[in-house]
Design an enzyme around this catalytic site. Structure first.
Site, PDB file in Angstrom:
ATOM      1  CD  GLU A 230      -1.918   4.917   2.374  1.00  0.00           C
ATOM      2  OE1 GLU A 230      -1.522   3.950   1.673  1.00  0.00           O
ATOM      3  OE2 GLU A 230      -3.110   5.247   2.450  1.00  0.00           O
TER       4      GLU A 230
ATOM      5  CB  CYS B 243      -7.138   0.846   3.424  1.00  0.00           C
ATOM      6  SG  CYS B 243      -5.627   0.109   4.046  1.00  0.00           S
TER       7      CYS B 243
ATOM      8  CB  CYS C 181      -2.980   2.491   5.408  1.00  0.00           C
ATOM      9  SG  CYS C 181      -2.206   1.516   4.119  1.00  0.00           S
TER      10      CYS C 181
ATOM     11  CG  HIS D 156      -2.040  -0.947   1.124  1.00  0.00           C
ATOM     12  ND1 HIS D 156      -3.321  -0.614   1.470  1.00  0.00           N
ATOM     13  CD2 HIS D 156      -2.082  -2.222   0.683  1.00  0.00           C
ATOM     14  CE1 HIS D 156      -4.118  -1.655   1.259  1.00  0.00           C
ATOM     15  NE2 HIS D 156      -3.385  -2.645   0.784  1.00  0.00           N
TER      16      HIS D 156
END
Ligand SMILES: [Zn+2]
Length: 447
Positions: free
Chosen positions: A144, A200, A265, A142
């Protein structure tokens, strides 16, 4: 919810800005998660104060600080790099009859000299069958998360600069020696993060409960999962709330096809707000490195985001020196989700300042897409840089080679804070953090 007393200074600022930008009262109340009457009264109060200031000063944009005041403002901001904006405003205003707002304080941070040091894209995690017991894969692609790993590479380069024998090198490093042993960031170095969509997990899933029309009928569900820790779904998108008991992931279980669980995240970002971005290994050398601000391209509900972050830090208890509950400045550029529809790609791109090229990873295998070689972001690669630094900074000439997990565990204060925070999450009823199987950290370097 929605009563004026519940609104933070940040919420009030959002209201003023939204109304100034022509947003309707209804939409502004939805954005902040408060009643329409609160929007009206806060905006009226602000307008009244604004008019009074304009009248005092004659014309033009109100200017609350004179040249001397501004110099003082910049001095306070620079010398209190770790303080929240509210604290800075308090300090600037102490003993002064000209009160400045938190927004004035915020604007005194000069972003013209800001530099991009790390960036990344990605929305997927690795397939369980590819996990590595040699630290050769990136588990979570992801954006981030890979951006933080790209930032770690930047921090390593800066530490290497600091160790250089050339004066012009170490003068450029963002790190300076603090007391005898620890390094810390120079006073004027702040980290800002931008992410194009809500992280998320809880930040994305839980749209504003406060304005949900069927709030009453769903109250028990709202209460049960409000702010809960959530986990990513293997090789897919979306998140699920963690089970209260917290599953234990085993190496053989995952290899046999059990779903690999990775924390969302939202939860990982909230963890950076206690433990810092630098992770366990770098805490051997540097004080925690916190995010100063976090801007989300499309954030449906800033009020919820900020409450949810605070909720995750509430029960952490007193922290050792250098650590604190970090409250980054939060802002959203739009309240609509502008994610592009359609199936998202399965690769992740990363770059760190100084790199000549982008690196593209296959998020399912956690390795480079072109060659299948390990990424420059994988545990193994970063551990190799750490060992080189450790030998220069701490134990010159030593040739022993610890396991990766031993090196992490040896960061005592970091580990204590981590346990304290995880316990705090459980006590707050937010669930249990799910760890990856410990076998993935039982490796050492092959060189
Ligand atoms: Zn995510």
């Amino acid at each position: 919810m929605g009563k004026r007393k519940d609104l933070s200074e940040f919420d009030k600022g959002q209201i003023v800005m939204a109304r100034r930008l022509g947003q309707s009262i209804y939409k502004t109340s939805a954005l902040v998660g408060c009643s329409r009457s609160a929007v009206v009264s806060i905006y009226q109060k602000w307008s009244k104060e604004e008019t009074a200031v304009n009248r005092r000063q004659g014309h033009g944009r109100p200017r609350l600080t004179d040249a001397r005041g501004e110099r003082r403002l910049v001095r306070v901001v620079r010398s209190n790099r770790r303080a929240a904006v509210a604290q800075l405003a308090q300090e600037v205003n102490a003993g002064s009859d000209r009160k400045v707002s938190e927004y004035t304080v915020h604007h005194s941070l000069d972003l013209r000299h800001a530099q991009v040091v790390a960036l990344s894209t990605g929305t997927k995690c690795i397939n369980g069958e590819y996990i590595s017991d040699q630290g050769l894969v990136v588990n979570d692609c992801h954006a981030e998360i890979t951006t933080r790993r790209a930032l770690l590479r930047f921090l390593y380069s800066q530490l290497e600069l600091h160790l250089s024998k050339r004066k012009e090198d170490w003068e450029q490093s963002i790190f300076v020696r603090h007391k005898d042993s620890c390094l810390r960031l120079r006073e004027n170095v702040l980290f800002h993060m931008y992410t194009s969509t809500s992280p998320c997990g809880d930040a994305r899933v839980n749209s504003p409960y406060e304005i949900t029309s069927d709030l009453q009928s769903n109250r028990h569900l709202v209460k049960k999962f409000h702010s809960h820790l959530r986990t990513k779904i293997e090789s897919g998108e979306g998140t699920l709330p963690v089970k209260s008991a917290g599953p234990v992931q085993t190496w053989d279980g995952v290899l046999q096809g059990e779903r690999l669980i990775t924390m969302s995240c939202t939860d990982k970002i909230s963890r950076w707000n206690v433990l810092g971005l630098q992770g366990a290994l770098l805490s051997h050398f540097v004080e925690p490195v916190y995010l100063y601000s976090l801007t989300v391209g499309s954030l449906r509900h800033t009020g919820h985001f900020s409450r949810m972050m605070n909720h995750r830090l509430e029960r952490v208890g007193p922290l050792p020196t250098c650590y604190h509950r970090n409250q980054p400045l939060l802002s959203g550029l739009s309240n609509s989700d502008c994610r592009q529809q359609g199936k998202s790609v399965c690769y992740s791109v990363n770059w760190t300042a100084g790199d000549a090229q982008l690196e593209v990873l296959n998020a399912s295998t956690g390795k480079r897409r072109d060659s299948g070689a390990p990424s420059r972001l994988c545990k193994h690669a970063l551990f190799a840089r750490w060992i080189r630094l450790y030998r220069k900074l701490v134990v010159r000439g030593a040739s022993g080679m610890p396991l990766y997990c031993e090196a992490k565990q040896a960061a005592g204060t970091y580990q204590t804070v981590k346990l304290q925070w995880l316990k705090g999450l459980q006590e707050a009823g937010l669930g249990t953090w799910v760890r990856k199987p410990p076998e993935q950290e039982n490796f050492t370097l092959t060189v």
